[in-house]
Design an enzyme around this catalytic site. Structure first.
Site, PDB file in Angstrom:
ATOM      1  N   THR A   1       0.828  -1.198   0.000  1.00 19.97           N
ATOM      2  CA  THR A   1       0.000   0.000   0.000  1.00 19.97           C
ATOM      3  C   THR A   1       0.866   1.253   0.000  1.00 19.97           C
ATOM      4  O   THR A   1       1.847   1.342   0.724  1.00 19.97           O
ATOM      5  CB  THR A   1      -0.921   0.012   1.235  1.00 19.97           C
TER       6      THR A   1
ATOM      7  N   LYS B   1      -4.479 -13.928  -0.237  1.00 19.03           N
ATOM      8  CA  LYS B   1      -3.462 -13.543   0.745  1.00 19.03           C
ATOM      9  C   LYS B   1      -4.128 -13.449   2.111  1.00 19.03           C
ATOM     10  O   LYS B   1      -5.125 -12.741   2.270  1.00 19.03           O
ATOM     11  CB  LYS B   1      -2.808 -12.212   0.377  1.00 19.03           C
TER      12      LYS B   1
ATOM     13  N   CYS C   1      -5.639  -7.900   5.234  1.00 20.03           N
ATOM     14  CA  CYS C   1      -5.365  -6.489   5.533  1.00 20.03           C
ATOM     15  C   CYS C   1      -5.793  -6.162   6.972  1.00 20.03           C
ATOM     16  O   CYS C   1      -6.936  -6.415   7.356  1.00 20.03           O
ATOM     17  CB  CYS C   1      -6.098  -5.586   4.550  1.00 20.03           C
TER      18      CYS C   1
END
Length: 627
Positions: free
Chosen positions: A282, A404, A365
């Site tokens: 990011t 992921k 995340c």
């Protein structure tokens, strides 16, 4: 609500009031008569005043020098002194990113803005799995229970049907079926009708929602009226029989089509074994940084995480995260969504508009704004939703789907090992395991033993990639030798601190890189950044901003020649030291003022009043999540 003209002008001055905001068409050509808007253009056409106030050119040559077309920024370029004066009108429309792809077309963006984009493949897969309209039903019931409490504080609004909607500028707004897509079919109408049924009994208690009726019964009610007149019984029976026939036929066709589709295991898969994979990062993992890593030896690259809801809204800033350079020969896009319908429609949209080799779904995340909306690591606590998301994504596209994840949500409560085998059966071709929990964020070392444990459980058809603390070729070799079933290691922060780690792994050596060689890498990044963001004043400052974000990581590198113990570990925080020259000492500083000095060596003086604060705190450790 409209502002009065006087107020509007005072609050939002036109760009003509600043001569530095020169019309792009005039800047390219130098001719004020070419602008199609003439006097109605919102930009300035005063070329003489622009040249008088424009800051001096930067040192170096224009990043677009040598291209067949002239510089797309013309007079506004901060390197305009190196331009040739041969500018032809027919070359003015040449795109400034000729070697980049995956841009959002204007007609598609308008359809997304107007909620008129259709997603037949995604809706067919959702219908086959019984998930069409499920998100709408769940969210509407939740909104009714909350009583639209957020309206008063401006955080949400209600439409005419009583459904709460998130604000348009939310980073991860939840999209409702039919709300952002506009493709409403019969099954969605049934779901909406079922939701709107009053579920409150006479005594005030809530009753469980009823299952939606069949299409035939819902569309052929004997109590349906047309212009106040009841339908005749015969016509009702006839229409019901026709609807039942159509429904049965549709079901047969759907089953036939699904049986002819490729099984997820039969898709063209990507062999990740032994490939050097640059993780999606990011903010810092932008296209110019990926180009630098490709030059230094990276094999696989992946774009920054893009939110599905923002992509479906046609946000240009989110679509910019999907851009791909021609040098990225094995490229994936990473998306993040909380619901199967949102993810499925995003996958279909990306497949239609972009070129890529695989799609990676982020289910790890840790950022609060993502997790609070049900995406990222929050999916680790909802295995059935994980299954639905992976199944619909895999069934919507023929490209490989990768996932992921983290070890789990809470520290000490690892749970991905119980799902790792199922992830492959649901349709994923590869899974990357970051060896930390969501609560742990980036503190402490990654748990590679747990990653090995997961890798040994899966069948050979599913690639397992490890992620966490790879900072030298010795780390790479150790993880590969300790667990041969591990396909490869994903490299994330190690590449941010020293992007030449890919060269070290391929050449199996510690590179005692000099400060001059490091500065040349920064020069390449600036050159790629100016090509990507532009060589005008705005593009220069955007490039500077992302360069500073990257320098906030590179300052952690300690030269090999100064180490007593080799190699350096990623969690080491050495004290301040003097390098072998002044530039090496400057590069080791953790002061943002010194990072700005390095940027001025490459991009000239910063504007007056310039300040910089890094965006990320990569060592944040959230103890409150344990409750």
């Amino acid at each position: 609500m409209y502002l009065k003209p006087s107020i509007h002008k005072r609050c939002f001055p036109t760009l003509q009031e600043s001569v530095l905001h020169l019309c792009p068409v005039v800047a390219k050509s130098g001719n004020v008569d070419i602008c199609p808007y003439k006097d109605n253009c919102r930009f300035s056409h005063n070329v003489e005043a622009f040249n008088a106030e424009k800051p001096d050119d930067l040192e170096g040559s224009c990043p677009f020098l040598g291209d067949e077309a002239p510089c797309p920024y013309g007079l506004a370029c901060r390197y305009s002194g190196t331009h040739c004066n041969d500018v032809r009108a027919e070359t003015l429309d040449v795109k400034k990113k000729g070697s980049e792809v995956n841009g959002l077309k204007k007609d598609v963006q308008k359809l997304l803005w107007k909620n008129k984009m259709r997603f037949p493949k995604a809706d067919a897969k959702l219908k086959l799995l019984g998930l069409l309209g499920q998100n709408l039903k769940t969210k509407t019931v939740a909104d009714k229970e909350e009583g639209c409490q957020n309206v008063s504080n401006g955080s949400s609004s209600c439409d005419k049907n009583g459904r709460c909607e998130e604000p348009d500028d939310s980073t991860s707004r939840i999209n409702l079926p039919g709300d952002s897509m506009g493709a409403i079919d019969c099954s969605l109408e049934v779901a909406e009708k079922d939701v709107d049924i009053d579920t409150t009994s006479a005594d005030g208690e809530r009753r469980p929602l009823k299952k939606p009726k069949s299409l035939a019964n819902e569309s052929c009610s004997p109590f349906e009226e047309t212009n106040g007149t009841s339908l005749q019984k015969k016509s009702v029976e006839k229409s019901c029989s026709q609807s039942e026939l159509v429904t049965v036929t549709d079901n047969v066709l759907t089953e036939t089509e699904s049986s002819m589709k490729l099984h997820p295991r039969e898709k063209k898969l990507i062999d990740f074994r032994e490939k050097l994979y640059l993780a999606p990062l990011t903010t810092v993992g932008n296209l110019p940084f990926r180009r630098v890593c490709k030059v230094l030896g990276a094999d696989v690259t992946c774009g920054e995480m893009a939110m599905c809801t923002n992509l479906l809204q046609g946000q240009a800033s989110e679509w910019a995260l999907l851009r791909r350079h021609s040098s990225e020969d094995l490229f994936g896009v990473q998306i993040c969504g909380a619901y199967p319908d949102t993810v499925a429609r995003t996958v279909e949209l990306i497949e239609q508009e972009c070129t890529f080799d695989f799609i990676d779904i982020n289910m790890g995340c840790p950022i609060d704004i993502v997790v609070n909306k049900g995406g990222g690591s929050a999916l680790l606590t909802k295995p059935m939703r994980m299954k639905n998301v992976i199944q619909v994504a895999s069934g919507t596209t023929d490209k490989p789907i990768t996932v992921k994840v983290r070890t789990g949500y809470f520290e000490g409560r690892n749970r991905i090992d119980s799902l790792i085998t199922d992830i492959g059966q649901w349709g994923a071709s590869a899974v990357t395991i970051h060896g930390r929990s969501r609560q742990q964020r980036y503190s402490k070392l990654a748990d590679w033993e747990y990653i090995y444990q997961c890798a040994r459980k899966v069948p050979d058809a599913l690639d397992v990639l490890g992620n966490g603390d790879v900072f030298s070729y010795l780390d790479w070799n150790k993880h590969k030798s300790d667990c041969p079933k591990l396909s490869t290691c994903m490299i994330a922060r190690g590449a941010l601190v020293k992007p030449w780690i890919f060269t070290e792994i391929k050449e199996q050596r510690h590179w005692d890189i000099s400060s001059g060689e490091r500065l040349n890498i920064f020069k390449d990044y600036v050159h790629f950044g100016l090509q990507h963001w532009g060589s005008d004043a705005k593009g220069v400052e955007t490039t500077r901003h992302f360069l500073l974000e990257w320098l906030s990581y590179t300052c952690r590198y300690v030269p090999v020649g100064l180490l007593d113990i080799i190699p350096q570990r990623l969690n080491w925080r050495p004290p301040s030291y003097f390098g072998r020259d002044d530039l090496e000492t400057l590069m080791s500083s953790d002061s943002s003022a010194d990072w700005v000095r390095i940027s001025e060596m490459l991009l000239g003086k910063v504007p007056a009043g310039f300040t910089f604060t890094p965006k990320h705190k990569s060592n944040a450790y959230d103890r409150a999540e344990n409750g």
